[in-house]
Design an enzyme around this catalytic site. Structure first.
Site, mmCIF file in Angstrom:
data_model
loop_
_atom_site.group_PDB
_atom_site.id
_atom_site.type_symbol
_atom_site.label_atom_id
_atom_site.label_comp_id
_atom_site.label_asym_id
_atom_site.label_seq_id
_atom_site.Cartn_x
_atom_site.Cartn_y
_atom_site.Cartn_z
ATOM 1 C CD GLU A 42 -71.003 20.930 9.556
ATOM 2 O OE1 GLU A 42 -69.856 20.956 9.992
ATOM 3 O OE2 GLU A 42 -71.740 21.928 9.505
ATOM 4 C CB CYS A 67 -66.076 19.707 11.775
ATOM 5 S SG CYS A 67 -66.449 21.176 10.824
ATOM 6 C CG HIS A 71 -61.540 20.355 12.110
ATOM 7 N ND1 HIS A 71 -62.088 19.908 10.943
ATOM 8 C CD2 HIS A 71 -62.125 21.552 12.378
ATOM 9 C CE1 HIS A 71 -62.987 20.796 10.523
ATOM 10 N NE2 HIS A 71 -63.021 21.799 11.374
HETATM 11 N N1 ACO Z 1 -51.847 38.579 2.240
HETATM 12 C C1 ACO Z 1 -51.577 37.751 3.253
HETATM 13 N N2 ACO Z 1 -52.410 37.590 4.332
HETATM 14 C C2 ACO Z 1 -53.532 38.327 4.359
HETATM 15 C C3 ACO Z 1 -53.862 39.235 3.334
HETATM 16 C C4 ACO Z 1 -52.956 39.347 2.236
HETATM 17 N N3 ACO Z 1 -53.203 40.154 1.218
HETATM 18 N N4 ACO Z 1 -55.038 39.805 3.646
HETATM 19 C C5 ACO Z 1 -55.446 39.288 4.837
HETATM 20 N N5 ACO Z 1 -54.533 38.385 5.259
HETATM 21 C C6 ACO Z 1 -54.598 37.534 6.447
HETATM 22 C C7 ACO Z 1 -55.080 38.232 7.693
HETATM 23 O O1 ACO Z 1 -54.036 38.940 8.321
HETATM 24 C C8 ACO Z 1 -55.557 37.029 8.480
HETATM 25 O O2 ACO Z 1 -54.446 36.342 9.020
HETATM 26 P P1 ACO Z 1 -54.280 36.205 10.598
HETATM 27 O O3 ACO Z 1 -55.423 35.370 11.073
HETATM 28 O O4 ACO Z 1 -52.978 35.554 10.782
HETATM 29 O O5 ACO Z 1 -54.349 37.598 11.092
HETATM 30 C C9 ACO Z 1 -56.141 36.104 7.434
HETATM 31 O O6 ACO Z 1 -55.588 36.556 6.196
HETATM 32 C C10 ACO Z 1 -57.669 36.110 7.353
HETATM 33 O O7 ACO Z 1 -58.099 37.428 7.162
HETATM 34 P P2 ACO Z 1 -59.148 38.137 8.139
HETATM 35 O O8 ACO Z 1 -59.450 39.473 7.531
HETATM 36 O O9 ACO Z 1 -58.682 38.093 9.547
HETATM 37 O O10 ACO Z 1 -60.397 37.202 8.197
HETATM 38 P P3 ACO Z 1 -61.659 37.101 7.257
HETATM 39 O O11 ACO Z 1 -62.607 38.170 7.620
HETATM 40 O O12 ACO Z 1 -61.266 36.977 5.851
HETATM 41 O O13 ACO Z 1 -62.279 35.699 7.733
HETATM 42 C C11 ACO Z 1 -62.394 33.489 8.566
HETATM 43 C C12 ACO Z 1 -61.510 34.543 7.907
HETATM 44 C C13 ACO Z 1 -62.870 34.023 9.925
HETATM 45 C C14 ACO Z 1 -61.610 32.233 8.750
HETATM 46 C C15 ACO Z 1 -63.617 33.244 7.630
HETATM 47 O O14 ACO Z 1 -63.156 32.712 6.424
HETATM 48 C C16 ACO Z 1 -64.650 32.308 8.228
HETATM 49 O O15 ACO Z 1 -65.529 32.748 8.968
HETATM 50 N N6 ACO Z 1 -64.595 30.960 7.903
HETATM 51 C C17 ACO Z 1 -65.538 29.982 8.432
HETATM 52 C C18 ACO Z 1 -65.348 29.706 9.899
HETATM 53 C C19 ACO Z 1 -64.211 28.740 10.197
HETATM 54 O O16 ACO Z 1 -63.705 28.062 9.323
HETATM 55 N N7 ACO Z 1 -63.826 28.670 11.484
HETATM 56 C C20 ACO Z 1 -62.807 27.727 11.923
HETATM 57 C C21 ACO Z 1 -63.237 26.796 13.034
HETATM 58 S S1 ACO Z 1 -64.889 26.250 12.913
HETATM 59 C C22 ACO Z 1 -65.029 25.250 11.515
HETATM 60 O O17 ACO Z 1 -64.278 24.376 11.303
HETATM 61 C C23 ACO Z 1 -66.106 25.557 10.568
#
Ligand code: ACO
Length: 463
Positions: free
Chosen positions: A86, A120, A250
């Site tokens: 991609e 992906c 994945h």
């Molecule tokens: N210690 C431990 N865990 C923590 C801490 C900490 N200090 N701070 C946050 N977390 C946890 C949160 O509770 C959350 O866990 P949960 O999902 O079990 O609740 C996790 O860390 C992530 O934190 P969030 O604030 O919910 O999310 P964030 O805004 O950081 O974004 C995301 C995470 C959405 C995955 C982002 O990185 C993203 O958009 N990535 C790209 C999209 C992606 O990969 N999507 C997956 C499918 S599509 C694909 O494959 C591309």
């Protein structure tokens, strides 16, 4: 005329990821994220990335040439070559055509296939195409070759730690140690704006992180339900996670893999499957009347099902998590890097086992499919695949960048993306012998690559 092929699947694999990486713990501190957010919250250890001398083409050249060399496959024996990616470097010219010099040199231009793209998922489309070709009446008796190659990079912000980069090459043919159970395959395809790349001037996606997580889980549920139905029709008995020895997902980041596997157990619970014992039933009972929308939002359900899933996860999923946790999301290569991790960790005990794979590409396309493993015959056997991939050594010999240097590299790559008329640093000191690298993009956007000399001093021509 070739005989009807049997046990069609993956004969050989090679995996390549850049030697340049950043520890998630270090990135977390640099980004000002709370401690543990990337390592525990996302479940990631380290992330690989390309510097200015590497891209999806150089990585795939390396993976393909290394596979052919290490398994002793003559390039003339390849009849189909498919690429999944991609990462767009050209809106018309396929990555496959950049790989053709390897084959042209040997006088082989009779090779079907081009690139497949859908986030992906493109690598899985390429893999299905090759397997289907070998099983079809068009097959001419030669091998198929699948390449999954991507550089996953995100703009600064919460998605950045979910990047990664890799290329994986897989040789396809009959009598394979990893053979497809072609009837055990289910897909879920739909329209969603969870992650997409509408801005052709940028390598970065537009991403709705939360929606992408829900879309992934909905697609997983749908594929699993269809697959269970198909199995039950074919075999006349119920299907559940206990019918599978290992699951491979994945892996955008490990936390989503943990949640996904837990979701399969919740599905088993709703179907009253035998995988769910009495104490698990008690833990999940409070969630039996949730609507499916509610179930994706329920943190309590997530917690309870992860608790129920934990012992199964350790046995059936954890062995496939090594490379995705260490390298990051490799987009099309991610699921096959997870599969490579399973072979790396368990190759001596995998014969006779069933592995279920789940492939997801935003937008969205997804499939769940099953493979059966057997020891195979040298050089196409599981222990040789593990030793050719040499994953432990590749992980060990990487160079960790400090965050400032990582950010600077991202800036250079941002600036170079879509550009022309430049030469790269040509610094291949960190690359392993035999690795291809980008040297120049000329004023007509033509890309030029060289190959770092092999250990024995032989230098392949660049092109
Ligand atoms: N210690 C431990 N865990 C923590 C801490 C900490 N200090 N701070 C946050 N977390 C946890 C949160 O509770 C959350 O866990 P949960 O999902 O079990 O609740 C996790 O860390 C992530 O934190 P969030 O604030 O919910 O999310 P964030 O805004 O950081 O974004 C995301 C995470 C959405 C995955 C982002 O990185 C993203 O958009 N990535 C790209 C999209 C992606 O990969 N999507 C997956 C499918 S599509 C694909 O494959 C591309």
């Amino acid at each position: 005329m070739a005989l009807q092929p049997k046990n069609v699947g993956i004969l050989a694999m090679e995996v390549y990821f850049p030697p340049t990486c950043i520890q998630q713990e270090v990135l977390e501190a640099h980004d000002g994220a709370s401690k543990g957010k990337y390592t525990i919250g996302l479940g990631q250890d380290c992330m690989a990335f390309c510097t200015d001398v590497e891209d999806v083409i150089s990585m795939s050249l390396t993976a393909v040439s290394s596979l052919l060399e290490k398994y002793g496959v003559d390039p003339k024996q390849i009849g189909r070559l498919e690429v999944g990616s991609e990462t767009v470097l050209d809106k018309s010219k396929s990555i496959k055509t950049f790989l053709m010099p390897i084959f042209e040199k040997c006088g082989n231009t009779d090779i079907e296939g081009v690139d497949s793209t859908n986030a992906c998922y493109g690598g899985t489309a390429a893999l299905f195409n090759c397997v289907n070709w070998v099983e079809s009446s068009s097959w001419d008796g030669r091998y198929g070759l699948v390449v999954c190659t991507d550089s996953a990079v995100y703009a600064e912000g919460p998605a950045r730690p979910t990047g990664g980069a890799a290329a994986i090459a897989m040789l396809i043919g009959p009598n394979a140690p990893i053979s497809f159970e072609s009837k055990l395959r289910a897909s879920h395809m739909a329209h969603a704006y969870d992650f997409y790349k509408p801005d052709l001037a940028s390598e970065y996606p537009v991403v709705d992180g939360k929606l992408s997580q829900t879309c992934y889980l909905m697609a997983l549920d749908s594929c699993y339900k269809s697959l269970c139905d198909k199995y039950e029709k074919l075999q006349g008995k119920q299907f559940s996670v206990v019918d599978v020895d290992y699951f491979v997902f994945h892996s955008p980041y490990n936390k989503l893999v943990q949640k996904s596997f837990a979701r399969l157990l919740f599905n088993d619970f709703l179907r009253s499957a035998s995988s769910i014992g009495e104490s698990a039933k008690e833990k999940l009972a409070p969630f039996s009347s949730l609507t499916s929308d509610e179930s994706y939002q329920s943190r309590d359900l997530e917690k309870a099902s992860q608790q129920v899933a934990k012992p199964f996860y350790d046995a059936k999923v954890q062995p496939s998590t090594l490379v995705p946790k260490q390298v990051g999301n490799m987009y099309t290569a991610s699921i096959y890097a997870a599969f490579a991790s399973l072979i790396h960790n368990k190759h001596s005990t995998l014969a006779g086992q069933r592995v279920m794979l789940f492939s997801y590409g935003s937008g969205l396309s997804s499939s769940m499919f099953s493979v059966r493993l057997n020891e195979g015959q040298h050089p196409f056997n599981l222990s040789n695949i593990a030793s050719v991939m040499n994953i432990a050594e590749k992980l060990k010999s990487r160079q960790e960048f400090p965050p400032e240097k990582f950010v600077e590299t991202m800036k250079v790559m941002e600036h170079r993306y879509g550009g022309k008329d430049f030469v790269t640093s040509k610094d291949c000191s960190l690359l392993a012998p035999g690795t291809y690298y980008l040297t120049e993009v000329d004023s007509k956007y033509r890309r030029f690559y060289s190959k770092k000399a092999n250990e024995n001093g032989t230098l392949a021509n660049g092109h």
